[in-house]
Design an enzyme around this catalytic site. Structure first.
Site, PDB file in Angstrom:
ATOM      1  N   LYS A 243      11.488 -14.429   5.143  1.00  0.00           N
ATOM      2  CA  LYS A 243      11.856 -13.672   6.858  1.00  0.00           C
ATOM      3  C   LYS A 243      10.517 -13.769   7.363  1.00  0.00           C
ATOM      4  O   LYS A 243      11.026 -14.148   8.592  1.00  0.00           O
ATOM      5  CB  LYS A 243      12.153 -11.668   6.070  1.00  0.00           C
ATOM      6  CG  LYS A 243      13.511 -11.959   4.975  1.00  0.00           C
ATOM      7  CD  LYS A 243      13.534 -10.213   5.380  1.00  0.00           C
ATOM      8  CE  LYS A 243      12.424  -9.755   4.335  1.00  0.00           C
ATOM      9  NZ  LYS A 243      12.331 -10.133   3.080  1.00  0.00           N
TER      10      LYS A 243
ATOM     11  N   ARG B 274      15.562  -0.930   4.841  1.00  0.00           N
ATOM     12  CA  ARG B 274      15.594  -1.041   3.825  1.00  0.00           C
ATOM     13  C   ARG B 274      16.639  -0.265   2.983  1.00  0.00           C
ATOM     14  O   ARG B 274      16.320  -0.325   1.233  1.00  0.00           O
ATOM     15  CB  ARG B 274      14.502  -1.884   2.693  1.00  0.00           C
ATOM     16  CG  ARG B 274      13.604  -2.603   2.723  1.00  0.00           C
ATOM     17  CD  ARG B 274      12.315  -2.376   2.498  1.00  0.00           C
ATOM     18  NE  ARG B 274      11.304  -3.710   1.393  1.00  0.00           N
ATOM     19  CZ  ARG B 274      11.137  -4.502   2.403  1.00  0.00           C
ATOM     20  NH1 ARG B 274      10.741  -4.638   3.707  1.00  0.00           N
ATOM     21  NH2 ARG B 274       9.687  -5.171   1.454  1.00  0.00           N
TER      22      ARG B 274
ATOM     23  N   ARG C  75       2.027 -17.768  -2.191  1.00  0.00           N
ATOM     24  CA  ARG C  75       1.847 -17.438  -0.950  1.00  0.00           C
ATOM     25  C   ARG C  75       0.955 -16.938  -0.135  1.00  0.00           C
ATOM     26  O   ARG C  75       0.025 -15.810  -1.071  1.00  0.00           O
ATOM     27  CB  ARG C  75       2.943 -16.095  -0.659  1.00  0.00           C
ATOM     28  CG  ARG C  75       2.802 -15.458   0.819  1.00  0.00           C
ATOM     29  CD  ARG C  75       4.517 -15.010   1.155  1.00  0.00           C
ATOM     30  NE  ARG C  75       4.599 -13.937   0.774  1.00  0.00           N
ATOM     31  CZ  ARG C  75       5.853 -12.987   0.883  1.00  0.00           C
ATOM     32  NH1 ARG C  75       6.247 -13.701   1.675  1.00  0.00           N
ATOM     33  NH2 ARG C  75       5.385 -11.299   0.297  1.00  0.00           N
TER      34      ARG C  75
ATOM     35  N   ARG D 225      -1.703 -11.246  -0.452  1.00  0.00           N
ATOM     36  CA  ARG D 225      -0.956 -10.537  -0.814  1.00  0.00           C
ATOM     37  C   ARG D 225      -1.436  -8.913  -1.714  1.00  0.00           C
ATOM     38  O   ARG D 225      -1.291  -9.844  -2.566  1.00  0.00           O
ATOM     39  CB  ARG D 225       0.159  -9.943  -0.066  1.00  0.00           C
ATOM     40  CG  ARG D 225       0.443  -9.813   0.906  1.00  0.00           C
ATOM     41  CD  ARG D 225       2.087  -9.768   1.597  1.00  0.00           C
ATOM     42  NE  ARG D 225       2.729  -8.448   1.069  1.00  0.00           N
ATOM     43  CZ  ARG D 225       4.190  -8.887   1.600  1.00  0.00           C
ATOM     44  NH1 ARG D 225       4.626  -9.766   2.352  1.00  0.00           N
ATOM     45  NH2 ARG D 225       4.357  -7.705   1.196  1.00  0.00           N
TER      46      ARG D 225
ATOM     47  N   ARG E 279       9.844  -4.605  -6.944  1.00  0.00           N
ATOM     48  CA  ARG E 279      10.451  -4.778  -5.397  1.00  0.00           C
ATOM     49  C   ARG E 279      11.581  -5.668  -5.393  1.00  0.00           C
ATOM     50  O   ARG E 279      11.899  -5.228  -4.547  1.00  0.00           O
ATOM     51  CB  ARG E 279       9.299  -5.951  -4.987  1.00  0.00           C
ATOM     52  CG  ARG E 279       7.777  -4.941  -3.901  1.00  0.00           C
ATOM     53  CD  ARG E 279       6.391  -6.169  -3.857  1.00  0.00           C
ATOM     54  NE  ARG E 279       6.735  -7.260  -3.521  1.00  0.00           N
ATOM     55  CZ  ARG E 279       6.406  -8.176  -2.693  1.00  0.00           C
ATOM     56  NH1 ARG E 279       5.153  -8.698  -3.783  1.00  0.00           N
ATOM     57  NH2 ARG E 279       6.335  -8.781  -1.647  1.00  0.00           N
TER      58      ARG E 279
HETATM   59  P1  AMP Z   1       7.490  -6.128   2.898  1.00  0.00           P
HETATM   60  O1  AMP Z   1       5.679  -6.722   3.889  1.00  0.00           O
HETATM   61  O2  AMP Z   1       8.033  -6.357   4.104  1.00  0.00           O
HETATM   62  O3  AMP Z   1       7.447  -7.304   1.607  1.00  0.00           O
HETATM   63  O4  AMP Z   1       6.961  -5.206   2.788  1.00  0.00           O
HETATM   64  C1  AMP Z   1       6.084  -4.677   2.366  1.00  0.00           C
HETATM   65  C2  AMP Z   1       5.747  -3.447   1.217  1.00  0.00           C
HETATM   66  O5  AMP Z   1       6.033  -2.489   2.673  1.00  0.00           O
HETATM   67  C3  AMP Z   1       7.177  -2.969   0.611  1.00  0.00           C
HETATM   68  O6  AMP Z   1       6.997  -3.526  -1.279  1.00  0.00           O
HETATM   69  C4  AMP Z   1       7.146  -1.538   0.857  1.00  0.00           C
HETATM   70  O7  AMP Z   1       6.225  -0.867   0.201  1.00  0.00           O
HETATM   71  C5  AMP Z   1       7.185  -1.532   2.749  1.00  0.00           C
HETATM   72  N1  AMP Z   1       7.588  -1.362   2.978  1.00  0.00           N
HETATM   73  C6  AMP Z   1       7.875  -2.130   4.220  1.00  0.00           C
HETATM   74  N2  AMP Z   1       8.955  -2.033   4.974  1.00  0.00           N
HETATM   75  C7  AMP Z   1      10.028  -1.040   4.520  1.00  0.00           C
HETATM   76  C8  AMP Z   1      11.479  -0.280   4.668  1.00  0.00           C
HETATM   77  N3  AMP Z   1      11.469  -0.610   5.857  1.00  0.00           N
HETATM   78  N4  AMP Z   1      10.975   1.084   4.268  1.00  0.00           N
HETATM   79  C9  AMP Z   1      10.858   1.148   3.106  1.00  0.00           C
HETATM   80  N5  AMP Z   1       8.900   0.490   2.423  1.00  0.00           N
HETATM   81  C10 AMP Z   1       9.000  -0.834   3.398  1.00  0.00           C
END
Ligand code: AMP
Length: 214
Positions: free
Chosen positions: A13, A87, A126, A160, A171
Protein backbone atom coordinates in the site's frame (compact mmCIF):
# COMPACT_ATOMS: atom_id res chain seq x y z
CA UNK A 1 -10.40 11.68 -6.63
CA UNK A 2 -10.36 10.07 -3.16
CA UNK A 3 -9.34 6.44 -2.82
CA UNK A 4 -8.57 3.85 -0.18
CA UNK A 5 -5.74 1.33 -0.55
CA UNK A 6 -7.01 -1.69 1.32
CA UNK A 7 -4.95 -4.78 2.02
CA UNK A 8 -3.04 -6.72 4.67
CA UNK A 9 0.28 -5.49 6.07
CA UNK A 10 2.98 -5.87 3.41
CA UNK A 11 0.54 -5.77 0.48
CA UNK A 12 2.43 -2.78 -0.95
CA UNK A 13 0.00 0.00 0.00
CA UNK A 14 2.72 2.49 0.96
CA UNK A 15 4.74 1.85 -2.18
CA UNK A 16 1.72 2.28 -4.44
CA UNK A 17 0.54 5.37 -2.53
CA UNK A 18 3.85 7.08 -3.28
CA UNK A 19 3.58 6.22 -6.97
CA UNK A 20 0.06 7.65 -7.05
CA UNK A 21 1.23 10.81 -5.28
CA UNK A 22 3.91 11.39 -7.90
CA UNK A 23 1.80 10.43 -10.89
CA UNK A 24 -1.50 12.05 -9.99
CA UNK A 25 -0.71 14.79 -7.48
CA UNK A 26 -2.74 13.02 -4.83
CA UNK A 27 -1.95 13.23 -1.11
CA UNK A 28 -1.13 10.08 0.87
CA UNK A 29 -2.72 9.90 4.31
CA UNK A 30 -1.12 7.02 6.19
CA UNK A 31 -2.31 6.66 9.78
CA UNK A 32 0.65 4.32 10.42
CA UNK A 33 3.10 7.08 9.35
CA UNK A 34 1.23 9.65 11.47
CA UNK A 35 1.37 7.40 14.53
CA UNK A 36 5.08 6.68 14.00
CA UNK A 37 5.71 10.44 13.70
CA UNK A 38 3.84 11.00 16.99
CA UNK A 39 6.07 8.41 18.64
CA UNK A 40 9.26 9.94 17.27
CA UNK A 41 8.30 13.41 18.43
CA UNK A 42 7.42 11.95 21.84
CA UNK A 43 3.88 13.33 22.15
CA UNK A 44 1.68 11.98 24.94
CA UNK A 45 -0.46 10.17 22.35
CA UNK A 46 2.68 8.75 20.69
CA UNK A 47 3.83 7.28 23.98
CA UNK A 48 0.39 5.84 24.65
CA UNK A 49 0.24 3.94 21.34
CA UNK A 50 3.85 2.70 21.19
CA UNK A 51 3.38 -0.65 22.95
CA UNK A 52 0.13 -1.35 21.07
CA UNK A 53 1.82 -0.76 17.71
CA UNK A 54 4.86 -2.85 18.55
CA UNK A 55 2.57 -5.73 19.53
CA UNK A 56 0.81 -5.43 16.16
CA UNK A 57 -2.60 -4.53 17.60
CA UNK A 58 -4.87 -1.73 16.41
CA UNK A 59 -4.94 1.59 18.27
CA UNK A 60 -8.36 2.99 19.14
CA UNK A 61 -10.73 4.22 16.45
CA UNK A 62 -10.98 7.56 18.26
CA UNK A 63 -7.24 8.28 17.87
CA UNK A 64 -6.96 7.45 14.17
CA UNK A 65 -10.24 9.13 13.22
CA UNK A 66 -8.96 12.27 15.00
CA UNK A 67 -5.71 12.14 13.00
CA UNK A 68 -7.54 11.83 9.70
CA UNK A 69 -10.01 14.56 10.61
CA UNK A 70 -7.15 17.03 11.14
CA UNK A 71 -5.67 16.24 7.72
CA UNK A 72 -8.94 16.61 5.87
CA UNK A 73 -9.06 20.22 6.98
CA UNK A 74 -5.92 20.85 4.91
CA UNK A 75 -5.30 21.14 1.17
CA UNK A 76 -7.27 18.68 -0.96
CA UNK A 77 -4.84 18.83 -3.88
CA UNK A 78 -5.54 16.08 -6.36
CA UNK A 79 -7.49 14.09 -3.75
CA UNK A 80 -6.55 11.76 -0.93
CA UNK A 81 -5.10 8.25 -0.84
CA UNK A 82 -6.11 6.64 2.44
CA UNK A 83 -3.36 4.16 3.29
CA UNK A 84 -3.93 1.92 6.31
CA UNK A 85 -7.17 3.72 7.12
CA UNK A 86 -9.96 2.73 7.61
CA UNK A 87 -9.16 -0.54 9.39
CA UNK A 88 -12.50 -1.12 11.15
CA UNK A 89 -16.15 -0.70 10.20
CA UNK A 90 -16.45 2.20 12.68
CA UNK A 91 -13.54 3.95 10.94
CA UNK A 92 -15.14 3.33 7.55
CA UNK A 93 -18.42 4.90 8.69
CA UNK A 94 -16.53 7.85 10.18
CA UNK A 95 -14.58 8.38 6.96
CA UNK A 96 -17.78 8.48 4.92
CA UNK A 97 -19.22 11.10 7.27
CA UNK A 98 -16.04 13.20 7.29
CA UNK A 99 -15.80 13.24 3.51
CA UNK A 100 -19.44 14.21 3.24
CA UNK A 101 -18.88 17.03 5.72
CA UNK A 102 -16.13 18.32 3.41
CA UNK A 103 -18.45 18.14 0.40
CA UNK A 104 -16.61 15.22 -1.18
CA UNK A 105 -16.82 11.43 -1.32
CA UNK A 106 -14.95 8.22 -1.93
CA UNK A 107 -14.34 7.21 -5.55
CA UNK A 108 -12.77 3.78 -5.25
CA UNK A 109 -11.42 1.24 -2.79
CA UNK A 110 -8.47 -0.60 -4.29
CA UNK A 111 -8.20 -3.99 -2.64
CA UNK A 112 -4.62 -5.26 -2.96
CA UNK A 113 -4.65 -9.06 -2.91
CA UNK A 114 -1.51 -10.86 -1.78
CA UNK A 115 -1.26 -14.30 -0.19
CA UNK A 116 -0.03 -14.68 3.38
CA UNK A 117 3.24 -16.49 2.59
CA UNK A 118 4.32 -13.62 0.35
CA UNK A 119 3.46 -11.13 3.11
CA UNK A 120 5.78 -12.73 5.66
CA UNK A 121 8.65 -12.79 3.15
CA UNK A 122 8.03 -9.19 2.11
CA UNK A 123 7.69 -7.75 5.57
CA UNK A 124 10.79 -9.33 7.04
CA UNK A 125 12.79 -7.97 4.07
CA UNK A 126 11.44 -4.42 4.28
CA UNK A 127 13.28 -1.20 5.20
CA UNK A 128 12.70 2.52 4.70
CA UNK A 129 14.86 5.60 4.18
CA UNK A 130 15.26 7.37 7.52
CA UNK A 131 15.00 10.78 5.81
CA UNK A 132 12.15 10.56 3.29
CA UNK A 133 10.44 7.25 4.08
CA UNK A 134 11.05 5.70 0.65
CA UNK A 135 10.27 1.99 0.97
CA UNK A 136 12.88 -0.64 0.03
CA UNK A 137 12.76 -4.41 0.03
CA UNK A 138 15.71 -6.81 -0.11
CA UNK A 139 13.73 -9.01 -2.51
CA UNK A 140 11.93 -6.63 -4.86
CA UNK A 141 13.57 -3.23 -4.51
CA UNK A 142 16.93 -3.36 -2.75
CA UNK A 143 18.69 -0.28 -1.35
CA UNK A 144 20.89 1.07 -4.23
CA UNK A 145 24.43 -0.35 -4.37
CA UNK A 146 25.94 3.08 -3.53
CA UNK A 147 24.01 3.02 -0.23
CA UNK A 148 22.08 6.20 -1.10
CA UNK A 149 18.30 6.54 -1.21
CA UNK A 150 17.19 6.88 -4.84
CA UNK A 151 14.60 9.48 -3.83
CA UNK A 152 16.54 11.85 -1.54
CA UNK A 153 20.16 10.62 -1.34
CA UNK A 154 19.79 9.79 2.38
CA UNK A 155 22.12 7.16 3.77
CA UNK A 156 20.25 6.04 6.90
CA UNK A 157 17.85 3.13 6.50
CA UNK A 158 15.70 1.61 9.18
CA UNK A 159 13.52 -1.40 9.77
CA UNK A 160 10.20 -1.04 11.56
CA UNK A 161 10.00 -2.36 15.12
CA UNK A 162 6.81 -4.25 14.21
CA UNK A 163 8.23 -5.85 11.03
CA UNK A 164 9.03 -9.16 12.67
CA UNK A 165 7.30 -12.53 12.44
CA UNK A 166 5.78 -12.36 15.91
CA UNK A 167 3.97 -9.05 15.57
CA UNK A 168 3.14 -9.83 11.95
CA UNK A 169 1.07 -12.79 13.16
CA UNK A 170 -0.95 -10.43 15.37
CA UNK A 171 -1.20 -7.81 12.57
CA UNK A 172 -2.54 -10.42 10.16
CA UNK A 173 -5.08 -11.65 12.71
CA UNK A 174 -6.19 -8.05 13.35
CA UNK A 175 -6.53 -7.63 9.58
CA UNK A 176 -8.68 -10.70 9.11
CA UNK A 177 -10.86 -10.07 12.17
CA UNK A 178 -11.36 -6.31 11.97
CA UNK A 179 -10.32 -4.99 8.56
CA UNK A 180 -11.29 -7.66 6.03
CA UNK A 181 -15.05 -7.07 6.67
CA UNK A 182 -14.46 -3.76 4.85
CA UNK A 183 -14.12 -5.74 1.62
CA UNK A 184 -17.80 -6.69 1.81
CA UNK A 185 -18.76 -3.24 3.09
CA UNK A 186 -17.25 -1.45 0.09
CA UNK A 187 -18.36 -4.13 -2.36
CA UNK A 188 -21.94 -3.48 -1.22
CA UNK A 189 -21.37 0.25 -1.82
CA UNK A 190 -20.16 -0.51 -5.36
CA UNK A 191 -16.70 0.94 -4.65
CA UNK A 192 -14.50 -2.17 -4.54
CA UNK A 193 -11.78 -2.60 -7.17
CA UNK A 194 -9.62 -5.70 -6.55
CA UNK A 195 -6.09 -5.82 -7.99
CA UNK A 196 -3.42 -8.52 -7.92
CA UNK A 197 -0.83 -7.20 -5.48
CA UNK A 198 1.65 -10.02 -6.07
CA UNK A 199 3.24 -8.77 -9.28
CA UNK A 200 6.18 -6.41 -9.88
CA UNK A 201 5.74 -2.90 -8.46
CA UNK A 202 5.23 -1.34 -11.93
CA UNK A 203 2.74 -4.01 -12.99
CA UNK A 204 0.65 -3.44 -9.85
CA UNK A 205 0.85 0.34 -10.40
CA UNK A 206 -0.40 -0.03 -13.94
CA UNK A 207 -3.28 -2.29 -12.86
CA UNK A 208 -4.27 0.29 -10.24
CA UNK A 209 -4.13 3.04 -12.87
CA UNK A 210 -6.38 1.02 -15.13
CA UNK A 211 -9.03 0.49 -12.45
CA UNK A 212 -8.93 4.15 -11.39
CA UNK A 213 -9.37 5.37 -14.96
CA UNK A 214 -12.15 2.88 -15.76
P1 AMP B 1 0.81 0.55 9.21
O1 AMP B 1 2.01 1.43 8.99
O2 AMP B 1 -0.36 1.00 8.42
O3 AMP B 1 1.13 -0.91 9.02
O4 AMP B 1 0.40 0.74 10.74
C1 AMP B 1 1.28 0.40 11.80
C2 AMP B 1 0.50 0.22 13.09
O5 AMP B 1 -0.14 1.47 13.43
C3 AMP B 1 -0.63 -0.80 13.06
O6 AMP B 1 -0.18 -2.13 13.29
C4 AMP B 1 -1.52 -0.27 14.19
O7 AMP B 1 -0.97 -0.56 15.46
C5 AMP B 1 -1.43 1.23 13.99
N1 AMP B 1 -2.44 1.74 13.03
C6 AMP B 1 -2.22 2.33 11.82
N2 AMP B 1 -3.36 2.68 11.22
C7 AMP B 1 -4.35 2.30 12.06
C8 AMP B 1 -5.77 2.36 11.99
N3 AMP B 1 -6.41 2.89 10.91
N4 AMP B 1 -6.48 1.87 13.04
C9 AMP B 1 -5.87 1.34 14.12
N5 AMP B 1 -4.54 1.23 14.24
C10 AMP B 1 -3.77 1.70 13.22
Amino acid sequence: MNIILLGPPGAGKGTQARILEEGRGMIQLSTGDMLRAARTSGTEMGQRVAAIMDAGELVTDEIVIGLIEEKLNGDHGGGFIFDGFPRTLAQADALGELLEKHGTSLDAVVEMRVDDDALVARITARSTCGDCGEVYNDLTKPIPADGKCSNCGGTEFKRRADDNEESLKVRLMEYYKKTSPLIGYYYAKGKLAPVDGLGEIDAVASEISTVLDA
